[in-house]
Design a protein around this motif. Structure first.
Motif, PDB file in Angstrom:
ATOM      1  N   LYS A  96       0.355  -9.312   7.980  1.00 18.21           N
ATOM      2  CA  LYS A  96      -0.878 -10.029   7.647  1.00 18.21           C
ATOM      3  C   LYS A  96      -1.619  -9.260   6.561  1.00 18.21           C
ATOM      4  CE  LYS A  96      -0.422 -12.969  11.087  1.00 18.21           C
ATOM      5  NZ  LYS A  96       0.592 -13.938  10.884  1.00 18.21           N
ATOM      6  N   LEU A  97      -1.807  -9.915   5.443  1.00 15.58           N
ATOM      7  CA  LEU A  97      -2.467  -9.287   4.304  1.00 15.58           C
ATOM      8  C   LEU A  97      -3.935  -9.007   4.604  1.00 15.58           C
ATOM      9  CD1 LEU A  97      -0.907 -11.465   1.497  1.00 15.58           C
ATOM     10  CD2 LEU A  97      -0.356  -9.085   2.006  1.00 15.58           C
ATOM     11  N   GLN A  98      -4.392  -7.865   4.117  1.00 18.62           N
ATOM     12  CA  GLN A  98      -5.785  -7.450   4.257  1.00 18.62           C
ATOM     13  C   GLN A  98      -6.420  -7.437   2.866  1.00 18.62           C
ATOM     14  OE1 GLN A  98      -6.922  -6.733   7.469  1.00 18.62           O
ATOM     15  NE2 GLN A  98      -4.866  -7.423   8.021  1.00 18.62           N
ATOM     16  N   ASN A 106       0.831  -1.210   0.000  1.00 20.43           N
ATOM     17  CA  ASN A 106       0.000   0.000   0.000  1.00 20.43           C
ATOM     18  C   ASN A 106       0.866   1.261   0.000  1.00 20.43           C
ATOM     19  OD1 ASN A 106      -2.320  -1.643   0.070  1.00 20.43           O
ATOM     20  ND2 ASN A 106      -2.142  -1.818   2.279  1.00 20.43           N
ATOM     21  N   GLU A 107       1.889   1.236  -0.857  1.00 22.69           N
ATOM     22  CA  GLU A 107       2.806   2.362  -1.091  1.00 22.69           C
ATOM     23  C   GLU A 107       3.736   2.679   0.079  1.00 22.69           C
ATOM     24  OE1 GLU A 107       0.865   5.731  -2.857  1.00 22.69           O
ATOM     25  OE2 GLU A 107      -0.400   4.449  -4.093  1.00 22.69           O
ATOM     26  N   ALA A 108       3.837   1.774   1.059  1.00 21.44           N
ATOM     27  CA  ALA A 108       4.763   1.957   2.175  1.00 21.44           C
ATOM     28  C   ALA A 108       5.791   0.824   2.146  1.00 21.44           C
ATOM     29  CB  ALA A 108       4.020   1.943   3.508  1.00 21.44           C
ATOM     30  N   MET A 124       6.080  -2.296   7.828  1.00 22.02           N
ATOM     31  CA  MET A 124       4.838  -3.051   7.992  1.00 22.02           C
ATOM     32  C   MET A 124       5.052  -4.412   8.670  1.00 22.02           C
ATOM     33  SD  MET A 124       2.885  -0.862   6.391  1.00 22.02           S
ATOM     34  CE  MET A 124       1.377  -1.615   5.891  1.00 22.02           C
ATOM     35  N   GLY A 125       6.304  -4.800   8.892  1.00 15.60           N
ATOM     36  CA  GLY A 125       6.570  -6.101   9.504  1.00 15.60           C
ATOM     37  C   GLY A 125       7.152  -7.126   8.553  1.00 15.60           C
ATOM     38  N   VAL A 182       0.430  -4.928  -3.163  1.00 15.48           N
ATOM     39  CA  VAL A 182       1.816  -5.303  -2.897  1.00 15.48           C
ATOM     40  C   VAL A 182       2.592  -5.117  -4.195  1.00 15.48           C
ATOM     41  CG1 VAL A 182       3.369  -7.093  -2.065  1.00 15.48           C
ATOM     42  CG2 VAL A 182       1.043  -6.969  -1.156  1.00 15.48           C
ATOM     43  N   LEU A 183       3.640  -4.303  -4.149  1.00 16.12           N
ATOM     44  CA  LEU A 183       4.426  -3.969  -5.331  1.00 16.12           C
ATOM     45  C   LEU A 183       5.861  -4.432  -5.122  1.00 16.12           C
ATOM     46  CD1 LEU A 183       4.587  -2.410  -8.045  1.00 16.12           C
ATOM     47  CD2 LEU A 183       5.063  -0.353  -6.700  1.00 16.12           C
TER      48      LEU A 183
END
Length: 91
Positions: A75-77, A62-64, A69-70, A82-83
């Motif tokens: 844990k995917l939402q 999500n552009e971060a 994010m770990g 995801v890039l």
């Protein structure tokens, strides 16, 4: 997939996927295994190293930066973006 990483995936830059149901929530570690088995078409050593991405592959969720994010444990939402960007260049 950008920066040349898409070449390992038949040149396809964007994949919209629905991951199969499983008892535990999906994390990036399991996503990478799924990508290797289902999307990666050639030269897996240029994308995967061990259970993570190879050094030189930038991962954004999500552009971060995924480090915020770990990383593998994130844990995917639903609707996460995801890039994977390759920062490796020939010369």
């Amino acid at each position: 997939f950008r920066g040349g990483a898409e070449l390992l995936f038949d040149g396809v830059k964007k994949h919209q996927v629905t991951l199969p149901c499983q008892p535990e929530p999906w994390d990036v570690r399991n996503l990478l295994k799924w990508i290797k088995q289902n999307l990666l078409k050639e030269r897996p050593e240029l994308f995967i190293q061990g259970e993570s991405v190879r050094p030189g592959i930038l991962v954004l969720i999500n552009e971060a930066d995924w480090e915020l994010m770990g990383e593998l444990d994130y844990k995917l939402q639903d609707q996460d973006n995801v890039l994977f960007i390759s920062t490796l260049h020939g010369g």
